[in-house]
Write a protein that holds these residues in place. Structure first.
Motif, PDB file in Angstrom:
ATOM      1  N   ALA A 578       6.635 -18.829 -13.945  1.00 40.45           N
ATOM      2  CA  ALA A 578       5.997 -17.595 -14.259  1.00 40.45           C
ATOM      3  C   ALA A 578       4.426 -17.685 -13.746  1.00 40.45           C
ATOM      4  CB  ALA A 578       5.909 -17.452 -15.942  1.00 40.45           C
ATOM      5  N   ILE A 579       4.154 -16.401 -12.892  1.00 40.33           N
ATOM      6  CA  ILE A 579       3.100 -16.242 -12.431  1.00 40.33           C
ATOM      7  C   ILE A 579       2.368 -15.159 -12.691  1.00 40.33           C
ATOM      8  CG2 ILE A 579       1.826 -16.206 -10.135  1.00 40.33           C
ATOM      9  CD1 ILE A 579       4.486 -17.420  -8.765  1.00 40.33           C
ATOM     10  N   MET A 580       1.162 -15.113 -12.917  1.00 42.03           N
ATOM     11  CA  MET A 580       0.435 -14.091 -13.309  1.00 42.03           C
ATOM     12  C   MET A 580      -0.750 -13.827 -12.111  1.00 42.03           C
ATOM     13  SD  MET A 580       0.085 -11.806 -15.658  1.00 42.03           S
ATOM     14  CE  MET A 580      -1.051 -10.439 -15.472  1.00 42.03           C
ATOM     15  N   THR A 581      -0.952 -12.684 -11.654  1.00 42.07           N
ATOM     16  CA  THR A 581      -1.655 -12.526 -10.333  1.00 42.07           C
ATOM     17  C   THR A 581      -2.824 -11.474 -10.986  1.00 42.07           C
ATOM     18  OG1 THR A 581      -0.371 -10.409  -9.985  1.00 42.07           O
ATOM     19  CG2 THR A 581       0.019 -12.594  -8.785  1.00 42.07           C
ATOM     20  N   ARG A 582      -4.016 -11.518 -10.054  1.00 43.89           N
ATOM     21  CA  ARG A 582      -4.941 -10.589 -10.579  1.00 43.89           C
ATOM     22  C   ARG A 582      -4.609  -9.128 -10.173  1.00 43.89           C
ATOM     23  NH1 ARG A 582      -9.985 -11.363 -12.363  1.00 43.89           N
ATOM     24  NH2 ARG A 582      -9.934 -13.621 -12.245  1.00 43.89           N
ATOM     25  N   TRP A 583      -5.051  -8.214 -11.119  1.00 45.71           N
ATOM     26  CA  TRP A 583      -4.942  -6.936 -10.631  1.00 45.71           C
ATOM     27  C   TRP A 583      -6.198  -6.111 -10.509  1.00 45.71           C
ATOM     28  CZ3 TRP A 583      -0.308  -3.590 -12.720  1.00 45.71           C
ATOM     29  CH2 TRP A 583       0.987  -4.235 -12.650  1.00 45.71           C
ATOM     30  N   GLU A 584      -6.620  -5.503  -9.544  1.00 49.31           N
ATOM     31  CA  GLU A 584      -7.781  -4.599  -9.395  1.00 49.31           C
ATOM     32  C   GLU A 584      -7.738  -3.453 -10.435  1.00 49.31           C
ATOM     33  OE1 GLU A 584     -10.233  -5.303  -7.372  1.00 49.31           O
ATOM     34  OE2 GLU A 584      -8.669  -6.777  -6.051  1.00 49.31           O
ATOM     35  N   ILE A 615      -4.513  -1.094 -10.796  1.00 49.29           N
ATOM     36  CA  ILE A 615      -4.026  -0.889  -9.315  1.00 49.29           C
ATOM     37  C   ILE A 615      -2.843  -1.979  -9.274  1.00 49.29           C
ATOM     38  CG2 ILE A 615      -4.181  -0.455  -6.881  1.00 49.29           C
ATOM     39  CD1 ILE A 615      -7.062   0.404  -7.481  1.00 49.29           C
ATOM     40  N   GLU A 616      -1.643  -1.760  -9.252  1.00 51.93           N
ATOM     41  CA  GLU A 616      -0.488  -2.750  -9.065  1.00 51.93           C
ATOM     42  C   GLU A 616      -0.556  -3.330  -7.478  1.00 51.93           C
ATOM     43  OE1 GLU A 616       4.230  -3.248  -9.823  1.00 51.93           O
ATOM     44  OE2 GLU A 616       3.140  -1.331 -10.199  1.00 51.93           O
ATOM     45  N   PRO A 617      -0.711  -4.579  -7.596  1.00 50.77           N
ATOM     46  CA  PRO A 617      -0.480  -5.513  -6.387  1.00 50.77           C
ATOM     47  C   PRO A 617       0.781  -5.133  -5.776  1.00 50.77           C
ATOM     48  CG  PRO A 617      -0.707  -7.001  -8.190  1.00 50.77           C
ATOM     49  CD  PRO A 617      -0.874  -5.733  -8.665  1.00 50.77           C
ATOM     50  N   PRO A 618       0.783  -5.348  -4.455  1.00 51.42           N
ATOM     51  CA  PRO A 618       2.202  -5.543  -4.054  1.00 51.42           C
ATOM     52  C   PRO A 618       3.253  -6.639  -4.326  1.00 51.42           C
ATOM     53  CG  PRO A 618       0.657  -5.277  -2.196  1.00 51.42           C
ATOM     54  CD  PRO A 618      -0.107  -5.711  -3.584  1.00 51.42           C
ATOM     55  N   PHE A 619       4.495  -6.327  -4.848  1.00 50.18           N
ATOM     56  CA  PHE A 619       5.409  -7.240  -5.470  1.00 50.18           C
ATOM     57  C   PHE A 619       6.114  -7.730  -4.119  1.00 50.18           C
ATOM     58  CE2 PHE A 619       9.452  -8.506  -7.193  1.00 50.18           C
ATOM     59  CZ  PHE A 619       9.045  -9.201  -8.143  1.00 50.18           C
ATOM     60  N   GLN A 620       6.145  -7.275  -2.920  1.00 47.43           N
ATOM     61  CA  GLN A 620       7.068  -7.598  -1.819  1.00 47.43           C
ATOM     62  C   GLN A 620       6.649  -9.229  -1.318  1.00 47.43           C
ATOM     63  OE1 GLN A 620       6.858  -5.117   1.379  1.00 47.43           O
ATOM     64  NE2 GLN A 620       8.511  -6.319   2.944  1.00 47.43           N
ATOM     65  N   LYS A 633       9.875  -8.899 -12.293  1.00 52.94           N
ATOM     66  CA  LYS A 633       8.684  -8.342 -13.134  1.00 52.94           C
ATOM     67  C   LYS A 633       8.759  -8.379 -14.623  1.00 52.94           C
ATOM     68  CE  LYS A 633       7.958  -5.212  -9.392  1.00 52.94           C
ATOM     69  NZ  LYS A 633       7.678  -3.594  -9.052  1.00 52.94           N
ATOM     70  N   VAL A 634       8.144  -8.962 -15.388  1.00 45.32           N
ATOM     71  CA  VAL A 634       8.276  -9.065 -16.848  1.00 45.32           C
ATOM     72  C   VAL A 634       6.782  -8.879 -17.277  1.00 45.32           C
ATOM     73  CG1 VAL A 634       8.963 -10.526 -18.600  1.00 45.32           C
ATOM     74  CG2 VAL A 634      10.057 -11.014 -16.362  1.00 45.32           C
ATOM     75  N   PHE A 635       6.794  -7.620 -18.016  1.00 48.14           N
ATOM     76  CA  PHE A 635       5.534  -7.102 -18.550  1.00 48.14           C
ATOM     77  C   PHE A 635       5.637  -7.482 -20.090  1.00 48.14           C
ATOM     78  CE2 PHE A 635       3.773  -3.906 -21.640  1.00 48.14           C
ATOM     79  CZ  PHE A 635       2.777  -4.033 -21.083  1.00 48.14           C
ATOM     80  N   LYS A 636       4.381  -8.102 -20.605  1.00 49.84           N
ATOM     81  CA  LYS A 636       4.361  -8.518 -21.982  1.00 49.84           C
ATOM     82  C   LYS A 636       3.170  -7.875 -22.554  1.00 49.84           C
ATOM     83  CE  LYS A 636       6.531 -13.189 -21.142  1.00 49.84           C
ATOM     84  NZ  LYS A 636       6.352 -14.584 -21.284  1.00 49.84           N
ATOM     85  N   GLU A 790      -0.829 -19.787   1.378  1.00 50.32           N
ATOM     86  CA  GLU A 790      -0.992 -19.197   2.663  1.00 50.32           C
ATOM     87  C   GLU A 790      -0.796 -17.492   2.951  1.00 50.32           C
ATOM     88  OE1 GLU A 790       2.262 -18.904   6.664  1.00 50.32           O
ATOM     89  OE2 GLU A 790       2.563 -20.550   5.125  1.00 50.32           O
ATOM     90  N   LYS A 791      -0.078 -17.002   1.670  1.00 52.50           N
ATOM     91  CA  LYS A 791      -0.223 -15.492   1.659  1.00 52.50           C
ATOM     92  C   LYS A 791      -1.475 -15.112   0.901  1.00 52.50           C
ATOM     93  CE  LYS A 791       4.887 -14.962   1.310  1.00 52.50           C
ATOM     94  NZ  LYS A 791       5.041 -14.141   2.509  1.00 52.50           N
ATOM     95  N   ARG A 792      -2.261 -16.051   0.599  1.00 50.80           N
ATOM     96  CA  ARG A 792      -3.506 -15.704  -0.192  1.00 50.80           C
ATOM     97  C   ARG A 792      -3.468 -14.768  -1.441  1.00 50.80           C
ATOM     98  NH1 ARG A 792      -8.177 -15.080   5.120  1.00 50.80           N
ATOM     99  NH2 ARG A 792      -7.812 -17.318   5.677  1.00 50.80           N
ATOM    100  N   LEU A 793      -2.397 -15.017  -2.106  1.00 52.09           N
ATOM    101  CA  LEU A 793      -1.952 -14.313  -3.485  1.00 52.09           C
ATOM    102  C   LEU A 793      -3.266 -14.626  -4.462  1.00 52.09           C
ATOM    103  CD1 LEU A 793       1.681 -14.117  -3.383  1.00 52.09           C
ATOM    104  CD2 LEU A 793       0.345 -12.584  -2.632  1.00 52.09           C
ATOM    105  N   ARG A 794      -3.565 -13.630  -5.130  1.00 51.62           N
ATOM    106  CA  ARG A 794      -4.644 -13.953  -6.079  1.00 51.62           C
ATOM    107  C   ARG A 794      -3.959 -14.394  -7.561  1.00 51.62           C
ATOM    108  NH1 ARG A 794      -8.712  -9.117  -6.017  1.00 51.62           N
ATOM    109  NH2 ARG A 794     -10.126 -10.363  -7.101  1.00 51.62           N
TER     110      ARG A 794
END
Length: 956
Positions: A578-584, A615-620, A633-636, A790-794
């Motif tokens: 389960a991963i949480m990314t930073r959204w702008e 701003i939703e980051p790319p999910f691809q 995607k799991v919103f809580k 490698e993809k530099r995902l935040r």
């Protein structure tokens, strides 16, 4: 000398029996010695790993010790100087106090901060100058810093201080090297200082405790001795603080020295508390080390409890082997008694004989205990082993002490049959041999009823306490665990076995009476033999019952513990990752960072105009990760609000937003938690974008039913209408257990609503969601980490079920449970095989004349083999069946006791006993192989009997 000659000859004449007895003693010593060896080795390895994690998490050496204290006195009088000297001496004693070698040490002294300006500065420049710093010293200055420019400072006689400075501070003073500066204290005392060198950290000087110039880049560093003479002894200005730092060799920290380390930590804090000024003691490893205090004792107690079944098996084996030896020697003992030998003389001979075996077992057993310990360390489940790094095991005094006690107890046990035999005369010995169906001691005394009753009472008492625990909402640590609870299965198995053996002879008589007109001669002879000599078979039958029962219990208990712990971890995370990314967003940094929600969502204000826009980051990029089977995607939203228009009820709820297809492919859900499979609920939601599932707590509170309307919102949003399509009790990663119970607080039931993510984003708001990943079989977590980097995902949060499972399996207590149960089961099977073979070989040898007579009467060899097989089925086979019955019974009754290993507040999914067919097949295969090999060996020995020789024996 004659006594020793007799002992050696007697042991040589019974070498195979003595070998079996020695094997039992050696295994007994190995088991007992492995307890302290394992507890120390596994805790030592775990302690070192946790200390190493301190360095990974905090970025400091695990043996780091820092003591800082302010100096409260304004002037350096004799009392202050002596206090600082005593503090220096105390710090020097810390390595000895902690029992660890000091790898590195340095200390710093600081004066109060002073205003710094050029000696040629104008009044206007003095007022505008912002540079400030203290005069300080560092022990071992020459080796801890590296010069960028200039030279090292020296002591001058003209009252000017030469000092080292950092590049940053020199720029702040707006002067160059060699230019004189003035350091002016608050009391207007002035010091003339010339920076003679620019310094930086010397990275190669000290790998354990480097001096970091970036920590305090302001001020002047002068030679340590000069600082001591002018500012400590001379008192030229007020001191601000003193700083001591050490690096202790934490690799030498052992379980035995934990108490010394913890005591040293407390002594340090106690010593510096207010002695010179306000103190600050930083020992990052202190909390980790302190947590291990008492762990070894707890682990030893638990291992002793877990070992109790196999120890009981060993006691039976030793007693049975000793009893069989004595049975063969009863005639010899009775003859010695009739010729004037005293009981003391006979017991002395047997004591020396068993002491020889005990001492030899004590010499070999601890080394076998090392092997057992390594097996325990390699266990990964019941009868499962992995290529884990071997435990570092070394024999110590504790292992030999425990082994010596075990040998003494075992020797005392195997002397009991000899002591009983010394009371038998020749006449009584012949009378006993005539019929062997008398009641045993335990049946006469009702020991079976006592043991069963005691086990049932303890079980009842435990269940009552467990009910109180759950009713009060307390954690499982709220009461002290009684180790006797782990002995209950053994007590019940022993008592139940004795109880069934009390009834079994009546069953044999019933079979005999029911078919005596039709039984073949071979079977008739077997039934008569068993019914008339039932006491002869009790030991081996009870032995097999205990083996099978404890084997089944061990398999079910280990499987249950492993499955529940793994299910708890997987359910809590919801997927493999389960991963949480930073959204702008347009939120201020403080707003975003002040969030208290686990998903990293920011709090929103009550005004919709001030709502944070994301701003939703790319999910691809997540979908393109290699080794990923599915993603979702799991919103809580933890603090959403609901209102049911029909009843007007409202409340707070957790809101989950999902894509039904992706969620069904990615999420982990244990079968049986919901009324229908989870995919059925997802299929129910899929057609209607406004459909939601509600938790049973909401349904009971609002009386809502499928088809009702429910309104949802959260702070700053207008309500949106949804339709209830189903009611659920559990959902991946959602804890339905009540919170707030106990301590006079009201119990609060959590609520949950599950809806479509797209609908929630369109009708309410788009806010950060978690990304759930399901990995393909065999894919390592590290490969996913590398791709994310490698993809530099935040990434701002990550939960990895695989890593948590590995950490759980490496827990010392879980390793002990899996290892002890596996080792105990294997040892029980081996002992059962040797015991089975020993008993029947001796029984067969004792009935050589009987088989010879039967052959002389014309009974074919095949029928004699049939007699042997039927006798085995009615004794050993029946014992196995009884063992299965008792094993399943104690599993149903006592495996739930292991729920105390889990915290009652967060045990989701609910604790459940697990029975796996493969465990039963393994057990039956091993037992079947044991009985088959035993029968083959017995059949071979039976075929070797010389009939003429057997009949000749009858001429006595």
């Amino acid at each position: 000398m004659a006594l020793w000659t007799m002992i050696i000859r007697k042991m040589a004449n019974n070498k195979w029996l003595q070998l079996n007895l020695w094997i039992g003693l050696t295994v007994c010593v190995a088991l007992f010695s492995s307890m302290p060896l394992y507890s120390e080795a596994i805790l030592q390895r775990t302690l070192q790993k946790e200390l190493q994690s301190v360095q990974l998490q905090d970025g400091v050496y695990p043996g780091y010790v820092r003591i800082v204290t302010t100096v409260s006195r304004a002037e350096m009088d004799e009392k202050s100087i002596e206090a600082i000297k005593r503090a220096d001496r105390f710090v020097q004693s810390i390595p000895d106090r902690a029992g660890l070698e000091s790898l590195s040490f340095y200390q710093q002294r600081f004066t109060q901060r002073m205003k710094v300006y050029g000696a040629d500065a104008t009044d206007q420049e003095k007022q505008s100058q912002k540079a400030a710093g203290s005069i300080k010293s560092l022990s071992g200055l020459e080796k801890r810093v590296r010069l960028i420019d200039g030279a090292m400072p020296v002591v001058r006689a003209d009252g000017i201080y030469e000092a080292l400075v950092t590049q940053k501070f020199l720029i702040a003073t707006k002067r160059d090297l060699g230019e004189e500066l003035i350091a002016e204290a608050p009391d207007k005392t002035k010091f003339r200082v010339i920076p003679v060198g620019i310094m930086e950290t010397n990275p190669s000087s000290d790998p354990y405790l480097p001096f970091l110039t970036s920590e305090d880049s302001d001020g002047f560093i002068i030679p340590f001795d000069q600082f001591e003479s002018d500012f400590i002894l001379g008192g030229k200005t007020k001191l601000a603080s003193l700083d001591w730092r050490l690096a202790l060799q934490y690799e030498h920290l052992s379980i035995d020295t934990i108490d010394a380390f913890v005591k040293a930590d407390k002594d340090i804090r106690r010593y510096f508390r207010g002695r010179i000024g306000v103190d600050e003691v930083n020992i990052p490893a202190a909390s980790t080390v302190e947590a291990y205090q008492g762990k070894q004792e707890k682990l030893d107690v638990m291992m002793l409890s877990l070992y109790s079944p196999v120890m009981l098996m060993l006691a039976f084996y030793l007693y049975m082997a000793a009893n069989l030896i004595i049975e063969r020697q009863k005639t010899e003992i009775s003859v010695l008694r009739s010729r004037g030998a005293s009981r003391l003389q006979i017991m002395t001979a047997y004591t020396f004989e068993n002491l020889i075996l005990g001492v030899s077992a004590l010499a070999v057993g601890p080394f076998l205990g090392i092997l057992f310990t390594k097996v325990l360390g390699a266990s990964n489940g019941f009868l499962e082993f992995v290529d884990r790094s071997a435990l570092e095991v070394s024999l110590n005094s504790s292992a030999y002490t425990v082994s010596a006690v075990a040998v003494a107890a075992a020797v005392a046990l195997i002397l009991i049959p000899a002591f009983m035999a010394t009371r038998v005369s020749i006449v009584s010995h012949k009378q006993q041999n005539a019929r062997l169906n008398k009641l045993s001691f335990w049946h006469k005394t009702g020991l079976d009823f006592i043991l069963v009753g005691l086990a049932v009472y303890l079980l009842y008492n435990f269940n009552k306490r467990q009910e109180d625990l759950q009713r009060l909402g307390l954690d499982s640590d709220a009461f002290q665990l009684d180790p006797l609870l782990f002995l209950m299965p053994s007590l019940f198995a022993l008592g139940g076995g004795l109880l069934l053996l009390r009834v079994y002879p009546w069953f044999i008589r019933l079979v005999y009476v029911a078919g005596r007109r039709w039984w073949s001669p071979a079977l008739y002879n077997t039934l008569v033999q068993i019914s008339r000599s039932s006491g002869q078979y009790q030991t081996i039958k009870l032995f097999l019952i205990m083996t099978v029962a404890t084997g089944l219990f061990s398999a079910n208990a280990a499987r249950t513990i492993n499955d529940n712990m793994e299910s708890k971890i997987q359910y809590a995370i919801g997927a493999d990752m389960a991963i949480m990314t930073r959204w702008e967003s347009d939120a201020r940094p403080s707003t975003y960072m002040s969030t208290s929600t686990p998903q990293g969502q920011s709090d929103t204000t009550s005004s919709s105009s001030n709502r944070v826009q994301y701003i939703e980051p790319p999910f691809q990029p997540f979908e393109e990760l290699e080794g990923i089977e599915a993603s979702a995607k799991v919103f809580k939203k933890e603090n959403a609000r609901f209102v049911t228009p029909a009843s007007g009820a409202s409340g707070s709820t957790a809101l989950f937003g999902i894509d039904t297809m992706d969620f069904g492919r990615t999420a982990w859900m244990k079968d049986g938690l919901l009324e229908h499979p989870i995919n059925g609920y997802l299929n129910l939601l899929a057609p209607n974008t406004k459909a939601v599932l509600i938790s049973r707590s909401i349904a009971e509170k609002t009386k809502a039913r499928p088809g009702d309307t429910i309104a949802l919102s959260w702070d700053g949003l207008d309500q949106a209408q949804f339709v209830v399509y189903g009611i659920i009790d559990y959902w991946p990663s959602w804890n339905p257990l009540p919170t707030g119970a106990g301590n006079n607080s009201k119990e609060v039931m959590p609520n949950l609503i599950v809806g479509h993510l797209g609908t929630i984003q369109n009708r309410l708001a788009a806010e950060p969601y978690e990304v759930w990943l399901k990995l393909k079989d065999g894919v390592a977590s590290q490969s996913v980490y590398d791709q994310l980097a490698e993809k530099r995902l935040r990434i701002i949060g990550l939960q990895d079920a695989t890593q948590q499972l590995i950490q759980s399996k490496n827990d010392p207590f879980r390793l002990a449970i899996n290892g002890v149960m596996t080792l105990g089961f294997v040892i029980s099977m081996l002992i059962s095989f040797f015991g089975f073979l020993l008993f029947w070989v001796l029984t067969l040898s004792g009935r050589t004349l009987q088989y010879g007579v039967l052959r002389a009467m014309g009974i074919p060899f095949g029928q004699i083999i049939g007699m042997l097989v039927s006798e085995q089925l009615l004794t050993s086979g029946a014992a196995v069946v009884l063992g299965v019955i008792i094993g399943n019974t104690i599993s149903e009754l006592f495996v739930p006791l292991f729920e105390i290993s889990f915290a009652t507040k967060d045990q989701v999914p609910p604790f459940e006993m697990i029975q796996q067919l493969s465990d039963y097949l393994q057990l039956y295969s091993i037992i079947g192989l044991t009985l088959t090999l035993g029968l083959l060996i017995l059949g071979y020995r039976l075929s070797r009997i010389r009939i003429a020789q057997a009949l000749k024996l009858g001429e006595e």
